[in-house]
Design a protein around this motif. Structure first.
Motif, short mmCIF file in Angstrom:
data_model
loop_
_atom_site.label_atom_id
_atom_site.label_comp_id
_atom_site.label_asym_id
_atom_site.label_seq_id
_atom_site.Cartn_x
_atom_site.Cartn_y
_atom_site.Cartn_z
N ILE A 99 0.84 -1.20 0.00
CA ILE A 99 0.00 0.00 0.00
C ILE A 99 0.88 1.25 0.00
O ILE A 99 1.86 1.33 0.72
CB ILE A 99 -0.92 0.00 1.24
CG1 ILE A 99 -1.81 -1.24 1.22
CG2 ILE A 99 -1.79 1.26 1.28
CD1 ILE A 99 -2.61 -1.44 2.50
N HIS A 158 -6.24 0.20 2.47
CA HIS A 158 -5.93 0.25 1.05
C HIS A 158 -5.44 1.66 0.70
O HIS A 158 -5.50 2.57 1.53
CB HIS A 158 -7.16 -0.13 0.20
CG HIS A 158 -8.21 0.95 0.11
ND1 HIS A 158 -8.85 1.28 -1.05
CD2 HIS A 158 -8.73 1.78 1.05
CE1 HIS A 158 -9.72 2.26 -0.83
NE2 HIS A 158 -9.66 2.57 0.44
N THR A 192 -3.20 -5.25 0.59
CA THR A 192 -4.66 -5.26 0.61
C THR A 192 -5.21 -6.67 0.45
O THR A 192 -4.51 -7.58 -0.04
CB THR A 192 -5.23 -4.39 -0.52
OG1 THR A 192 -4.85 -4.96 -1.78
CG2 THR A 192 -4.69 -2.96 -0.43
#
Length: 584
Positions: free
Chosen positions: A455, A487, A554
């Motif tokens: 991320i 995210h 994620t």
């Protein structure tokens, strides 16, 4: 505009005094004389401690010029066509709107008379100037005109060219030839800036598509529409750079380019294959400084890292690393070798190709064209009195047999294998024709791995999720009630992707007394996996969940790289629910 007026304007915009500004100007002239590439604007922004955006907003209010946020503007084609590509790129001027027969053009330096005159003369319409940061203008130019558009514009002034075969790897610096060189250099430079690992030139009937692979995902690069006209010249230039035969267009070829970008050595492996619409060219960028990672930087948990350290110091046996192409297997092997590299050990490798040169290690490059294969090289390595051997890949029965013989005669062997998970490595070796008892007695451990995108730290935000969906995907049930999922929202740092960089997820299977009987009895990979999980093995997906819990990647990334047919079916069944969850 008089100088005193300009000085007061700049001072007000920088929230300073004219006298202080004069000191900055003197310091800027000294810096420029010493080779600094900063403009006065850049220098003032840095010295005043305010961002370029805030500086331009303040300056725009004083000049009565609007400030344009190019990240939120869509440039209409009509406006774009009002300014030539050459003027737009040369003076960093991006047309942003065309209304009431007036063209709005965003610039970053309102006090450049050459730019103001060139834009007004070239536009053939009344111009209203606006302000925007220099970096945003550069991005907008690439987005709307295409990478290297100004170079292709120069090339368009003549006929499309073919590079002279008789040049023998040298190109004369004529106008068009120089433009071809410049364009190819721009493509490589943009790929380097975007952290791309591959560049693909893909010819089609009506276009030459160029795509970059960034963090494992392909992205199409905006290109000028006239690029197809120069396909032959561009591909010939790449072939000349990589030492290929530019006259041969019917057969695949391989080559190599060595370049230096900002002091960094870049090895580029080049491959061409003939297609219906011309030669397709792929460039693999190997940045030597970024390939190598130490063992503690690979992302293992402490238990797995300690187990691996114990295995790689053993005097004999085989350790296999498995996974698809581009999963980071070579990086892991280099980390293992670097950890045990010492003056007391003779380490020899045979690779295709040698991706990173390790000091103190003897490395051999496979050359199939002269008969130097993995099997042949490995056979001769055994006569070199090695302690540790690394084989780039076990591809066939002969290589596998020699590697196992080496392990059973007192050598530590590292190699890679193409399987989907760690337990499948044993069945793959047995399917090649190796006797099960030899596999069970020689293989010490198997490491399966994948790379997931991490991320972007600049736009990381918490994400809503559906507990039922996570549970169905195998997320640990006892962690769901307290789980936090993250995210990337997308920002300029990550090109609106939400990801920046990659990290490994792993499945480490150590061959213990509980596993050996299953291998010897030719048990299916599923049975071996079940027994290994009972004894503490963490699967690829479960290791992925650990990285999700830590906020490094994620849920979507873990599902993308670990999908099996069973999980994929579940994902399709829950598609509507998944889409709602991802978008929320």
């Amino acid at each position: 505009m008089a100088y005193i007026s300009l000085k007061h304007l700049l001072a007000q915009a920088a929230m300073s005094t004219p006298d202080h500004l004069e000191d900055w100007q003197k310091a800027w002239r000294v810096a420029t004389a010493n080779g600094s590439q900063d403009t006065l604007f850049d220098f003032i922004c840095r010295e005043s401690g305010i961002s370029e955006e805030n500086f331009l907003i303040a300056l725009g209010k004083l000049l009565n010029w609007p400030f344009v946020d190019l990240r939120k503007v869509t440039v209409p084609t009509e406006a774009r066509n009002k300014i030539s590509t050459k003027v737009a790129f040369q003076y960093l001027a991006i047309p942003t709107d065309f209304q009431n027969n007036t063209l709005q053009v965003a610039v970053s330096n309102p006090f450049d008379p050459a730019m103001l005159n060139a834009v007004q003369f070239d536009s053939r319409a009344p111009v209203q100037f606006a302000l925007a940061p220099k970096a945003e203008i550069e991005k907008a130019l690439k987005k709307y005109y295409g990478v290297g558009a100004e170079t292709l514009d120069e090339m368009s002034e003549g006929e499309p060219l073919e590079i002279d075969i008789s040049a023998d790897k040298e190109i004369t610096e004529g106008d068009q030839e120089a433009s071809v060189i410049k364009f190819v250099n721009q493509i490589i430079w943009e790929a380097y800036k975007d952290r791309a690992t591959d560049i693909h030139f893909e010819p089609a009937e009506d276009e030459l598509r160029i795509r970059y692979r960034i963090d494992g995902i392909l992205h199409q690069t905006p290109m000028p529409p006239q690029l197809k006209r120069f396909q032959a010249a561009i591909i010939s230039r790449i072939k000349v750079m990589s030492g290929m035969n530019i006259a041969e267009k019917r057969l695949p070829q391989d080559g190599r380019i060595n370049v230096r970008i900002k002091g960094e050595e870049i090895d580029i492996r080049v491959s061409t294959v003939p297609t219906v619409y011309g030669e397709s060219v792929s460039l693999r960028l190997l940045t030597r400084g970024k390939i190598f990672l130490t063992l503690d930087k690979l992302g293992f948990d402490m238990r797995e890292e300690n187990a691996i350290r114990e295995i790689i110091i053993k005097p004999h046996g085989i350790m296999l690393v498995t996974g698809p192409t581009g999963a980071g297997k070579s990086t892991s092997l280099y980390a293992f070798l670097s950890t045990i590299n010492s003056v007391t050990k003779r380490i020899i490798t045979i690779e295709e190709p040698v991706e990173y040169e390790l000091k103190g290690i003897n490395q051999i490059a496979v050359r199939s064209d002269i008969g130097l294969t993995f099997a042949m090289g490995l056979r001769h390595i055994l006569r070199q009195d090695p302690n540790v051997i690394m084989v780039g890949e076990v591809r066939d029965l002969e290589t596998a047999e020699i590697a196992i013989r080496a392990a059973l005669t007192g050598h530590l062997v590292f190699s890679t294998l193409h399987t989907n998970d760690a337990p499948s490595a044993f069945t793959r070796l047995i399917d090649m024709g190796i006797e099960p008892f030899l596999v069970a007695s020689s293989v010490e451990a198997v490491l399966a791995q994948r790379l997931v995108r991490t991320i972007c730290p600049s736009c990381k935000v918490e994400q809503k999720f559906d507990p039922a969906f996570l549970l169905k995907m195998g997320y640990p049930e006892n962690q769901i009630s307290t789980a936090k999922v993250w995210h990337g929202a997308g920002c300029e740092e990550c090109r609106q992707l939400g990801y920046q960089g990659r990290q490994g997820i792993y499945e480490f299977l150590e061959v213990t007394e509980a596993i050996r009987p299953l291998i010897m009895n030719r048990s299916p990979a599923s049975n071996i996996a079940q027994r290994a999980i009972e004894h503490g093995m963490r699967t690829l997906r479960n290791d992925g969940w650990v990285k999700v819990m830590a906020g490094r990647t994620t849920v979507e990334e873990v599902l993308r790289v670990t999908q099996t047919e069973e999980h994929l079916k579940s994902l399709v069944e829950d598609n509507t629910k998944a889409e709602v969850w991802v978008k929320s």
